[in-house]
Design an enzyme around this catalytic site. Structure first.
Site, PDB file in Angstrom:
ATOM      1  N   SER A  39       0.796  -1.227   0.000  1.00 43.21           N
ATOM      2  CA  SER A  39       0.000   0.000   0.000  1.00 43.21           C
ATOM      3  C   SER A  39       0.830   1.279   0.000  1.00 43.21           C
ATOM      4  O   SER A  39       0.258   2.379  -0.042  1.00 43.21           O
ATOM      5  CB  SER A  39      -0.948   0.007   1.205  1.00 43.21           C
ATOM      6  OG  SER A  39      -2.005  -0.902   1.002  1.00 43.21           O
ATOM      7  N   LYS A  73      -0.062   3.637  -2.690  1.00 47.29           N
ATOM      8  CA  LYS A  73      -1.141   4.627  -2.596  1.00 47.29           C
ATOM      9  C   LYS A  73      -0.623   6.056  -2.501  1.00 47.29           C
ATOM     10  O   LYS A  73      -1.376   7.010  -2.738  1.00 47.29           O
ATOM     11  CB  LYS A  73      -2.040   4.297  -1.403  1.00 47.29           C
ATOM     12  CG  LYS A  73      -2.834   2.997  -1.564  1.00 47.29           C
ATOM     13  CD  LYS A  73      -3.726   2.738  -0.364  1.00 47.29           C
ATOM     14  CE  LYS A  73      -4.650   1.535  -0.574  1.00 47.29           C
ATOM     15  NZ  LYS A  73      -3.972   0.251  -0.439  1.00 47.29           N
ATOM     16  N   SER A 126      -6.424   3.093   4.350  1.00 46.77           N
ATOM     17  CA  SER A 126      -5.744   2.313   3.306  1.00 46.77           C
ATOM     18  C   SER A 126      -6.741   1.558   2.429  1.00 46.77           C
ATOM     19  O   SER A 126      -6.483   0.439   1.992  1.00 46.77           O
ATOM     20  CB  SER A 126      -4.742   1.331   3.930  1.00 46.77           C
ATOM     21  OG  SER A 126      -3.779   0.919   2.969  1.00 46.77           O
TER      22      SER A 126
END
Length: 428
Positions: A109, A112, A169
């Site tokens: 993640s 992101k 997230s």
């Protein structure tokens, strides 16, 4: 003016010594420790007794033990249980610590952050607003992994989607944003890769907007710090999203997955986890006006990630300081002028020179000025007349253009004749 190599002999020169070069003289001053140029210091206050290397962090009792192995730093090897690591000073870009920093790794993640960069770019360009709502597709609704729980066939405000993406997230939030901006996730990924190339992230390649594990989807720890520093610098109005400690959406409250933000140790940015990449963290913290950006990955648990991140932040702030050697516009010398209406011209630095140094290293800094002297008149104010060279053991050499701080017109015929006569009488 082209760069000139600095020879060992040149570095050995002392103030006032001249060396012949193409029938001109190159005047070179070497200021060991730069004490006469040190204008101000933003040294981080830390007791001498604390200037040591904190020991290895503890890990979860249930997590597999990962042996520490050394990372490289300016002050020597530092053990860390992170498989990949990069720590950078935000102000100077100096790398404080690195371990396999250019190795391609599963970013999970941490991806992101690039998704957020594209979203923030669209907001700044006016192609998106925080109040605008975007539709939720079945693909977004069905997306697995961490979620903000967007409603199928509903619509969600961009501000909520950003919070769902960076705080919770949410993979589903990323898909809604990607589809709303580019029409499809695949087209959005094209924007991500183009931006990565533009920012010089040479060890990053994206296949999705979420960090979902896929062969060929990777980042390096150094690239993670690069996108983090750009987020902080390019979008100060939106950086606050990363520091929010919790977010409630669809009647579900979730705490920020970045434990360092929740504890108040850091003010951003993002965490991640996959089986292949382990637990990762990109975080930024500021103390006494000094900001550090960290990327670590490949840790065995979320607790180990938080503990190692906090330990390495403490190590960074305790062991390093920022020192400003010279300020933009400071007169650093007066250079002789040939056949000018003034005998000398002031030489001015063209920018601030700030270095990130281990505590006590200021006496290792060498500052010298290189220029051909005397400078033939006329001299134009702002004309480049030489370079300042800042060198330090273990650091890359820095070269700063030096410019004339004033105009010096050429002598007229009478003045030139008097100057020539004066030289002849001097040799008589």
């Amino acid at each position: 003016m082209t760069d000139h190599p600095v020879t060992p002999a040149g570095r050995a020169c002392r103030a006032g010594i001249y060396r012949t070069k193409d029938a001109m003289h190159t005047r070179r001053f070497l200021l060991a420790g730069a004490t006469s140029l040190l204008v101000s210091s933003t040294a981080l206050a830390a007791p001498a007794a604390r200037r040591r290397h904190p020991g290895p962090a503890a890990v979860d009792a249930a997590a597999p033990t990962v042996p520490s192995s050394p990372a490289n730093s300016l002050i020597g090897p530092i053990d860390t249980i992170a498989r990949w690591a990069c720590i950078v000073d935000y102000t100077t870009g100096a790398v404080l610590l690195e371990k396999a920093a250019d190795e391609r790794m599963p970013p999970s993640s941490l991806t992101k952050m690039m998704t957020a960069y594209i979203v923030f770019s669209m907001l700044r360009a006016g192609r998106l607003t925080l109040e605008q709502t975007l539709p939720v597709s079945e693909k977004a609704w069905r997306m697995q992994g961490s979620k903000m729980f967007v409603p199928l066939n509903g619509s969600v405000a961009v501000s909520d989607l950003i919070q769902g993406m960076v705080i919770q997230s949410g993979n589903d939030a990323c898909i809604v944003l990607a589809e709303g901006i580019a029409g499809s996730e695949d087209q959005f990924v094209g924007l991500m890769n183009a931006k990565a190339a533009e920012l010089g992230m040479s060890n990053s390649h994206f296949l999705n907007a979420t960090g979902w594990p896929m062969d060929g989807h990777y980042m390096s720890a150094r690239d993670v710090t690069t996108i983090a520093m750009h987020l902080i610098h390019d979008f100060p109005d939106y950086y606050h999203f990363f520091s929010e400690k919790s977010f409630r959406y669809n009647k579900i409250a979730q705490e920020n997955r970045n434990a360092l933000v929740v504890r108040g140790v850091a003010d951003g940015l993002k965490t991640g986890h996959t089986d292949a990449g382990g637990f990762g963290l990109c975080a930024s913290a500021e103390r006494s006006g000094n900001r550090v950006v960290m990327a670590i990955n490949g840790l065995p648990s979320s607790n180990a990630r938080a503990q190692e991140g906090e330990r390495l932040f403490e190590w960074s702030f305790v062991n390093f300081e920022n020192a400003t050697l010279i300020h933009n516009g400071t007169v650093v010398d007066n250079v002789p002028v040939w056949l000018g209406q003034a005998a000398t011209v002031p030489v001015v630095a063209t920018r601030d020179v700030t270095l990130t140094l281990p505590h006590g290293w200021q006496n290792r800094v060498h500052v010298s000025m290189e220029y051909n002297a005397p400078i033939p008149a006329p001299v134009v104010a702002g004309q480049q007349v030489g370079e300042m060279v800042v060198a330090n053991t273990g650091l890359a050499e820095i070269r700063i253009p030096l410019i004339a701080g004033a105009a010096v017109p050429r002598l007229g015929l009478v003045g030139r004749a008097s100057a020539v006569l004066g030289r002849k009488l001097g040799h008589a």
